[in-house]
Each structure stands twice: as structure tokens, then as C-alpha cells.
Design a protein around this motif. Structure first.
Motif, short mmCIF file in Angstrom:
data_model
loop_
_atom_site.label_atom_id
_atom_site.label_comp_id
_atom_site.label_asym_id
_atom_site.label_seq_id
_atom_site.Cartn_x
_atom_site.Cartn_y
_atom_site.Cartn_z
N LEU A 173 -28.71 15.28 -35.45
CA LEU A 173 -29.12 15.74 -33.99
C LEU A 173 -27.85 16.44 -33.20
CD1 LEU A 173 -30.61 14.90 -31.76
CD2 LEU A 173 -29.33 12.62 -31.24
N GLU A 174 -26.55 16.37 -33.41
CA GLU A 174 -25.32 16.99 -32.88
C GLU A 174 -26.03 18.98 -32.75
OE1 GLU A 174 -20.92 17.73 -32.84
OE2 GLU A 174 -22.49 17.08 -34.35
N SER A 189 -35.26 16.89 -21.61
CA SER A 189 -35.75 15.34 -21.87
C SER A 189 -36.23 15.15 -22.92
CB SER A 189 -37.54 15.43 -20.97
OG SER A 189 -37.61 16.07 -20.06
N ALA A 190 -34.64 14.17 -23.07
CA ALA A 190 -34.82 12.94 -24.76
C ALA A 190 -35.47 11.42 -25.28
CB ALA A 190 -33.05 13.06 -25.14
N TYR A 191 -36.92 11.97 -25.74
CA TYR A 191 -36.94 10.40 -25.81
C TYR A 191 -36.73 10.05 -27.28
CZ TYR A 191 -38.93 12.27 -21.64
OH TYR A 191 -39.23 12.41 -20.50
N GLN A 219 -25.75 9.36 -28.55
CA GLN A 219 -25.11 10.61 -28.54
C GLN A 219 -25.38 11.23 -27.37
OE1 GLN A 219 -25.62 12.09 -33.15
NE2 GLN A 219 -24.42 13.33 -32.89
N THR A 220 -26.61 11.22 -27.45
CA THR A 220 -27.41 12.07 -26.85
C THR A 220 -26.76 12.37 -25.05
OG1 THR A 220 -29.58 12.00 -27.58
CG2 THR A 220 -29.84 13.14 -25.66
N ASN A 236 -33.50 12.49 -18.93
CA ASN A 236 -34.30 13.23 -18.41
C ASN A 236 -32.37 13.80 -18.07
OD1 ASN A 236 -36.80 13.79 -18.28
ND2 ASN A 236 -36.58 12.14 -18.06
N TYR A 237 -32.07 15.31 -18.37
CA TYR A 237 -30.36 14.96 -17.82
C TYR A 237 -30.31 16.98 -16.97
CZ TYR A 237 -28.58 12.06 -21.69
OH TYR A 237 -28.74 10.75 -22.73
N ALA A 238 -30.32 17.48 -16.92
CA ALA A 238 -30.17 18.29 -15.35
C ALA A 238 -28.83 19.58 -15.50
CB ALA A 238 -31.11 18.64 -14.53
#
Length: 395
Positions: A173-174, A189-191, A219-220, A236-238
Motif C-alpha cells: 500500500l505504501e 478515492s481510496a476504498y 495508513q492511507t 476522498n483526498y484532494a
């Protein structure tokens, strides 16, 4: 023709394209591989549906989202026909127009065509930048294909969002997140991988380890916020506020939106007409949901049945969606839309969830804490249970 309710402008539209080059084993959306003349029939029916909705509602689009399925799997002439139908009957999004894209469908020429047609934001189904993880997920593209696709879309002038699946056993993942950031996407967008009943993964007995799920969830956030991204919604990240998904924000804040295509879901204002949904025990006109049937039935012109919403439905839907946002839910807005005094109606439950450290009040806003985000389903279930108890006690 149906009368349009005052001030019930619809500013958002979702269009579902169900066709895919292959079906992923974790997917439970309405998707299918294209056969025969299905796409031609789909485009004809979509044109009819867009015309019908454009006549029925006051549509002034700000955002459009073409999802699926794999919309970018449509051939160039098919995409041109779809866009022409939407523009003719509904207009085009003034602020944002998103195209969901499979990395394997991208080329510089196709990216240029999509931009020329009016799409300005690309949501790319990357899922991972590790080939072993992609093979496990049943994805047909490679990590290098995904990198090339993002590079080509950025060169064509798209705002690019990358989809990421977490909690896959053995996933680096990292490295996935660092790779996405390095590609230059403005949004992620992390699901968490979810095993839905009836999917190939479910039939094979695939399971998601709860420790992997929690580790991926935390971790995300750590990695993306450390790279300068803002976590503005639970998944969701921006990079900047301007990179937020304007279309998805309409869902999270309870705005009306059209749902077109087979399986497409919409949220509609109350309509004053003889064929509008009605309820004898409503204290005020309330909106309703409608989900279209699957392709075969939809092609015949059938519409999904309207789902009548109670005041409690409107309120708990607002909580379920709005608590996903970092700023949370604006309580006076929920009261106005539902017709309920939400603090009086849900006050005991809200206080209990605050005491458990899952919710917090900030002025007129109610928001989830970090622990509340992790347990959001149980928070909303407690609010819904309050409605069930109230219905049981009603004479």
C-alpha cells in the motif's frame, strides 16, 4: 406535461454506462459485456430518457458524471452520440464533467477527443500500481498501463482522480500511494476491498482481514495527508479544495440529481402532478428516490418504482451521507429539508454518540470524529433505530 415545483432546480446528473471489457470479481454494480446491437439500443433509449427528464424537470446542470461500467469503453462515435444527446436535452455541466476511465482504454488521441467533447475531469480506475495485486483483483491493465494513462490524461488537460483499493492481502500500500502521488493526480478515492454477496469473490470464499482493513484505513490517511492531501471525505483526498469532487459533494450534501441509464439512481424533488408519488401522512412535500431497472427492462422504456421518503428517511439519509464529510452535517438544513426538529427528535441518540466519542458538535454542524468515521455504519444505525422506535410508539 408535469408541473415543475418552484425552486426545485436539478443541477447534477449521473449517467450509467453498464458495458465493460471484462467483469471484475469484486464488482456488484449493474455491468455486462457488450453484445450484438446492445450499445446502439442503449444510446437510442438514453436519448429518449434524457428528453423525458429534460421536459419534466427544470435542469440547469452544474456537474455531470458518466460512470459505469466502463464509459471509456464506448467507441468514439458512440461517445459522440451520447454527448450529443445529453447536450441536446439536458445541457452540459457548468462546473465539472467527469468521465470514469479504465486505464486500458486510454490513448493520446482518445484523451484529446474526450476533452474536445467537454469532459474535464477523469476518474481513473487504477486500484493498485502493483501487478500482482491487479491480477488478484481481476484487472486487465498493468501498473505501467495505469501510469501511462494518467500521464496522457494530464497532458490532455484533465483534472485526474485515481481510484485505489486497500486491504488487499499482500498489497504494497505504501508503494501504491507514493506512486499515485508521484504521478501528479490531484485527487485520490481510496476504498476498502468489500466482498459483496453474489460476486465471484464471494463465491470463491475470499475474505478481507479486519486488521488489514483497519491498517489500510489508517495508513492511507497518514500517507496521503503527509504528502499534502486533505482528507475532505471519509474515502476522498484532494491536493487543494479546488480538487474536490463537486459532483460527489452533491450526493453528500443532499442535492437533487438525475439518474439516467440502466441501474442509474436519482434523487428528485416532489412533483405536483397526478402521476407523482404521494403519501397521505406527509406533513410537507418531500423528495423521492428512483432507481432504473437493469438493461433489458430499461430498454423497453420501464422506469424504476419511486421510493417514497418519510421525514425520518430524509433526515437519516442526510446523516448517512453528510457525516462522511469532514465538516459534517448542517443541522438546520436537515431540519428544513425533513420537516423534523432534528435536535429534538434525535437529541438523545446524538448525545449518546457524542459521549461515546463518535460524534462532536461545532456550532450548527454535527460531524464524525476519526473513530466515528471508522464506525459510521453503527452511528447511522443508532439514528435509524430512533425512527423505528418512534414509529412503534405512534398510535
Amino acid at each position: 406535461m408535469n408541473a415543475r415545483p418552484p425552486s426545485a432546480v436539478i443541477r447534477h446528473a449521473y449517467i450509467h454506462v453498464p458495458f465493460c471489457p471484462s467483469i471484475c470479481p469484486y464488482c456488484d454494480f449493474h455491468v455486462l459485456e457488450r453484445r450484438g446491437d446492445q450499445v446502439a439500443r442503449y444510446l437510442t433509449r438514453l436519448d429518449e430518457e434524457a428528453r423525458e427528464l429534460g421536459q419534466r424537470y427544470d435542469v440547469q446542470l452544474e456537474t455531470l458524471y458518466l460512470g459505469g461500467g466502463t464509459p471509456s469503453f464506448l467507441r468514439d462515435d458512440e461517445m459522440k452520440a451520447l454527448v450529443a444527446s445529453v447536450r441536446a436535452h439536458l445541457g452540459w455541466g457548468r462546473l465539472e464533467n467527469t468521465l470514469e476511465i479504465n486505464p486500458g482504454t486510454v490513448s493520446p488521441a482518445r484523451a484529446a477527443l474526450w476533452r474536445e467533447l467537454g469532459f474535464d475531469r477523469a476518474s481513473v480506475g487504477i486500484q493498485s500500481l502493483d501487478d500482482a495485486t491487479l491480477r488478484f483483483l481481476g484487472r486487465q491493465h498493468t501498473a505501467q498501463t495505469a501510469r501511462d494513462a494518467v500521464t496522457e490524461l494530464l497532458a490532455a488537460g484533465f483534472r485526474v482522480s485515481g481510484d485505489l483499493i486497500t486491504a488487499v492481502a499482500g498489497q504494497p500500500l505504501e508503494r501504491d500511494i507514493e506512486g499515485l502521488v508521484a504521478l501528479g493526480v490531484e485527487h485520490v478515492s481510496a476504498y476498502t476491498l468489500t466482498i459483496e454477496p453474489g460476486t465471484p469473490f464471494a463465491r470463491r470464499g475470499v475474505e478481507v482481514d479486519e486488521d488489514d482493513e483497519r491498517r489500510g484505513f489508517e495508513q492511507t490517511e497518514t500517507l496521503l495527508t503527509g504528502a499534502g492531501f486533505e482528507r475532505y471525505e471519509i474515502s476522498n483526498y484532494a491536493r487543494t479544495p479546488g480538487a474536490h469532487s463537486r459532483h460527489n459533494r452533491a450526493y453528500w450534501t443532499g442535492e437533487y440529481f438525475l439518474g439516467l441509464g440502466p441501474g442509474g439512481a436519482g434523487f428528485y424533488p416532489p412533483i405536483q402532478s397526478r402521476d407523482a408519488p404521494t403519501s397521505q401522512d406527509r406533513g410537507q412535500p418531500l423528495p423521492f428516490r428512483r432507481t432504473n431497472p437493469h438493461l433489458h427492462e430499461w430498454l423497453t422504456g420501464a422506469q424504476g418504482e419511486a421510493e417514497l421518503l418519510s421525514p425520518g428517511d430524509v433526515a437519516t439519509d442526510s446523516f448517512f451521507m453528510g457525516l462522511r464529510l469532514r465538516e459534517g452535517v448542517h443541522l438546520p438544513t436537515v431540519s428544513r429539508r425533513s420537516g423534523l426538529d432534528v435536535l429534538a427528535h434525535y437529541g438523545e441518540v446524538i448525545d449518546d454518540q457524542i459521549g461515546r466519542g463518535l460524534l462532536e458538535r461545532s456550532g450548527e454542524y454535527l460531524r464524525a470524529t476519526p473513530q466515528g468515521w471508522w464506525q459510521l455504519n453503527s452511528v447511522v444505525a443508532a439514528l435509524m433505530e430512533r425512527d423505528s422506535e418512534a414509529e412503534t410508539l405512534s398510535p
